[in-house]
Design an enzyme around this catalytic site. Structure first.
Site, PDB file in Angstrom:
ATOM      1  N   ASP A   1     -71.785  18.745  -7.440  1.00 24.56           N
ATOM      2  CA  ASP A   1     -72.995  18.354  -6.728  1.00 24.56           C
ATOM      3  C   ASP A   1     -72.903  18.820  -5.283  1.00 24.56           C
ATOM      4  OD1 ASP A   1     -75.535  16.777  -6.995  1.00 24.56           O
ATOM      5  OD2 ASP A   1     -74.687  15.760  -5.266  1.00 24.56           O
TER       6      ASP A   1
ATOM      7  N   ILE B   1     -76.391  17.151   1.729  1.00 24.98           N
ATOM      8  CA  ILE B   1     -76.208  17.169   3.181  1.00 24.98           C
ATOM      9  C   ILE B   1     -75.834  15.761   3.631  1.00 24.98           C
ATOM     10  CG2 ILE B   1     -77.311  17.578   5.416  1.00 24.98           C
ATOM     11  CD1 ILE B   1     -79.183  19.540   3.975  1.00 24.98           C
ATOM     12  N   HIS B   2     -74.744  15.648   4.373  1.00 22.96           N
ATOM     13  CA  HIS B   2     -74.258  14.342   4.818  1.00 22.96           C
ATOM     14  C   HIS B   2     -74.051  14.329   6.330  1.00 22.96           C
ATOM     15  CE1 HIS B   2     -73.426  12.473   0.869  1.00 22.96           C
ATOM     16  NE2 HIS B   2     -73.207  13.711   0.478  1.00 22.96           N
ATOM     17  N   ARG B   3     -74.041  13.129   6.888  1.00 24.49           N
ATOM     18  CA  ARG B   3     -73.779  12.924   8.314  1.00 24.49           C
ATOM     19  C   ARG B   3     -72.272  12.996   8.538  1.00 24.49           C
ATOM     20  NH1 ARG B   3     -76.342   7.576   9.973  1.00 24.49           N
ATOM     21  NH2 ARG B   3     -74.307   6.589  10.212  1.00 24.49           N
TER      22      ARG B   3
ATOM     23  N   GLU C   1     -77.759  21.110  -7.810  1.00 23.54           N
ATOM     24  CA  GLU C   1     -78.934  21.575  -7.069  1.00 23.54           C
ATOM     25  C   GLU C   1     -78.807  23.007  -6.568  1.00 23.54           C
ATOM     26  OE1 GLU C   1     -77.594  18.581  -6.666  1.00 23.54           O
ATOM     27  OE2 GLU C   1     -79.197  17.141  -7.071  1.00 23.54           O
TER      28      GLU C   1
ATOM     29  N   GLU D   1     -81.930   9.527  13.833  1.00 21.06           N
ATOM     30  CA  GLU D   1     -82.243   9.778  12.439  1.00 21.06           C
ATOM     31  C   GLU D   1     -83.721  10.140  12.288  1.00 21.06           C
ATOM     32  OE1 GLU D   1     -80.200  10.042  10.069  1.00 21.06           O
ATOM     33  OE2 GLU D   1     -78.425   8.839  10.474  1.00 21.06           O
TER      34      GLU D   1
END
Length: 506
Positions: free
Chosen positions: A180, A183-185, A247, A303
């Protein structure tokens, strides 16, 4: 010196969307279109200044005004990082996203909707075919320091630290043959450590939990500076892309060729071969850090709703093992609440809603816009066409399907086919003249929403049981079928204006 870069050598082969396979070919395409790309050689500090500049140039979105939509911008001189370049805003306009994907702006939902149903799986290539490994920096080298190697920006002076804002994390299930990307922080915490924010239910979080339960680290690669199709395709969510759906295959479908992957140099995981920069590492089991342990600011970063998020008190840690990159690598970033988030999150949202409503109500939904005011997540405008008296009431059904398809959606506005869903003035006109609050509003209280909505907290309203619970709302701004003939818009003559004002239509 600022320069609006456009393509001037007409003898060179022009780049098209079909030619784009990485960030550099995407830039080449943007350079051919005036107003889409800008460069500056003026030195800029990555600590808040870079984002502060782009706020005025092209951030848009839910950024505090004044801001605007504008070009993608390359900063060629980063203070403290000789030779580094930072690019921001590639996805920060719907027009630019369409240009990069080879379609019209109003067709993006349909374009993505087709791609997600026709996935093309990624393929492996050898290291000699992977530009991302032209340079290799191993964390085992005593001189290695992530903080000095890459100019990770901060968006505001309140940020918990430097963040990689467009780090596409790739990981695999430790028990099954599943991969998988999300996009992460990612906050830089030390010379070889990053903290990682993983929302509950994300597939990589499931992988991490499995590895942690076994007492093992989870290998990951963090891929930055990518073909725009990869970033946009990666932002689909369940149920559109269920557990086990990779994806990266959406980007393959969009480009008509598979995304290329290469084995990592320091971890047993693959990286995107044509990335500008790849960070290889391991998510450590049973290790947690405060997100703002180095600054104690209390804030994470701004955010998408437009507010500075709270610093998380306990986040998993990535122990960095290596950084690989292309020569003259480009660090790609975004401004957290900007229009770029609307593009990345919103276009897959639109495609998901379109596919779901079309399956249930064929031909009824004409288009859908995941509005910038909701960061591509909280607000959707559905354009529908009532074809007979039997379609009366289906507008509510379409809105319910949208809410069920995308759980983070909060408000849905439904308009008729003569209203442009992408024009906020037109939508508000419909709400003003085709809506009555007491009969045209549907309230759905007590439904799970998104934890970053600051109004979804018990201290905002006693009706909210816990953080992230919301009252979902449907605003029916469509004309009742029986009254259609009384709500016809003023019928202007249909003429071609181009001969009268050619410069406006070039």
């Amino acid at each position: 010196m600022y320069s609006d870069s456009t393509h001037s050598n007409h003898d060179e082969k022009l780049t098209t969307a079909d030619d784009v396979n990485d960030l550099r070919s995407a830039i080449a395409l943007l350079k051919q279109h005036p107003g889409q790309y800008l460069e500056t050689d003026r030195p800029v500090d990555p600590n808040a200044e870079l984002a502060g500049v782009y706020r005025y140039i092209g951030a848009g979105g839910t950024v505090k005004r004044p801001t605007r939509l504008g070009p993608a911008m390359m900063f060629n001189s980063i203070k403290g990082y000789p030779g580094s370049r930072v690019l921001v805003g590639v996805h920060a306009s719907r027009e630019r996203a369409a240009l990069l994907l080879g379609c019209q702006p109003h067709e993006l939902a349909f374009h993505m909707a087709r791609a997600v149903k026709q996935p093309l799986e990624p393929v492996d290539v050898p290291a000699e075919q992977a530009p991302c490994q032209e340079q290799v920096f191993l964390a085992s080298d005593p001189a290695f320091d992530l903080r000095k190697l890459l100019p990770a920006p901060t968006n505001t002076p309140l940020d918990a630290g430097p963040f990689f804002c467009l780090g596409l994390v790739l990981a695999s299930d430790p028990q099954e043959a599943l991969t998988d990307v999300t996009i992460h922080r990612l906050c830089v915490q030390g010379r070889d450590e990053l903290s990682m924010f993983l929302a509950t239910g994300r597939h990589i979080e499931v992988f991490r939990q499995k590895a942690e339960a076994a007492g093992k680290p989870l290998p990951v690669t963090i891929n930055m500076g990518l073909d725009p199709a990869i970033y946009i395709g990666a932002c689909f969510e369940a149920p559109t892309t269920p557990f086990g759906y990779n994806e990266l295959s959406v980007a393959g479908a969009l480009r008509g060729r598979p995304v290329e992957l290469v084995p990592g140099v320091a971890v047993p995981e693959r990286a995107i071969a044509r990335a500008e920069i790849v960070i290889e590492g391991e998510l450590l089991p049973n290790v947690r850090v405060k997100e703002d342990q180095n600054t104690h600011s209390g804030h994470a970063m701004p955010e998408f709703p437009g507010y500075c998020g709270d610093a998380n008190p306990s986040l998993p840690v990535i122990k960095v093992k290596a950084v690989t990159m292309r020569r003259q690598a480009i660090l790609q970033t975004l401004v957290g609440p900007g229009e770029e988030h609307t593009t990345l999150a919103g276009i897959p949202t639109e495609a998901s809603i379109y596919n779901a409503v079309e399956a249930a109500l064929p031909g009824f939904l004409q288009n859908v816009y995941a509005h910038t005011a909701g960061g591509g997540k909280f607000l959707a405008v559905l354009q529908v066409k009532k074809r007979s008296a039997n379609d009366e009431g289906r507008q509510g059904q379409a809105a319910l399907i949208a809410l069920a398809t995308y759980s983070e959606l909060k408000n849905v506005i439904v308009v008729d086919e003569d209203v442009d869903p992408f024009d906020s003035n037109d939508v508000l006109w419909a709400m003003t003249t085709r809506y009555q609050g007491d009969v045209s509003t549907t309230f759905l209280p007590g439904i799970r929403g998104h934890q970053l909505d600051p109004s979804q907290m018990p201290d905002y309203s006693p009706s909210i049981r816990e953080r992230g619970i919301s009252c979902k709302t449907i605003f029916d701004c469509t004309v009742p079928w029986a009254l259609k003939d009384r709500f016809e818009r003023a019928p202007f003559m249909d003429v071609d204006p181009r001969p009268f004002a050619p410069s406006l239509f070039e």
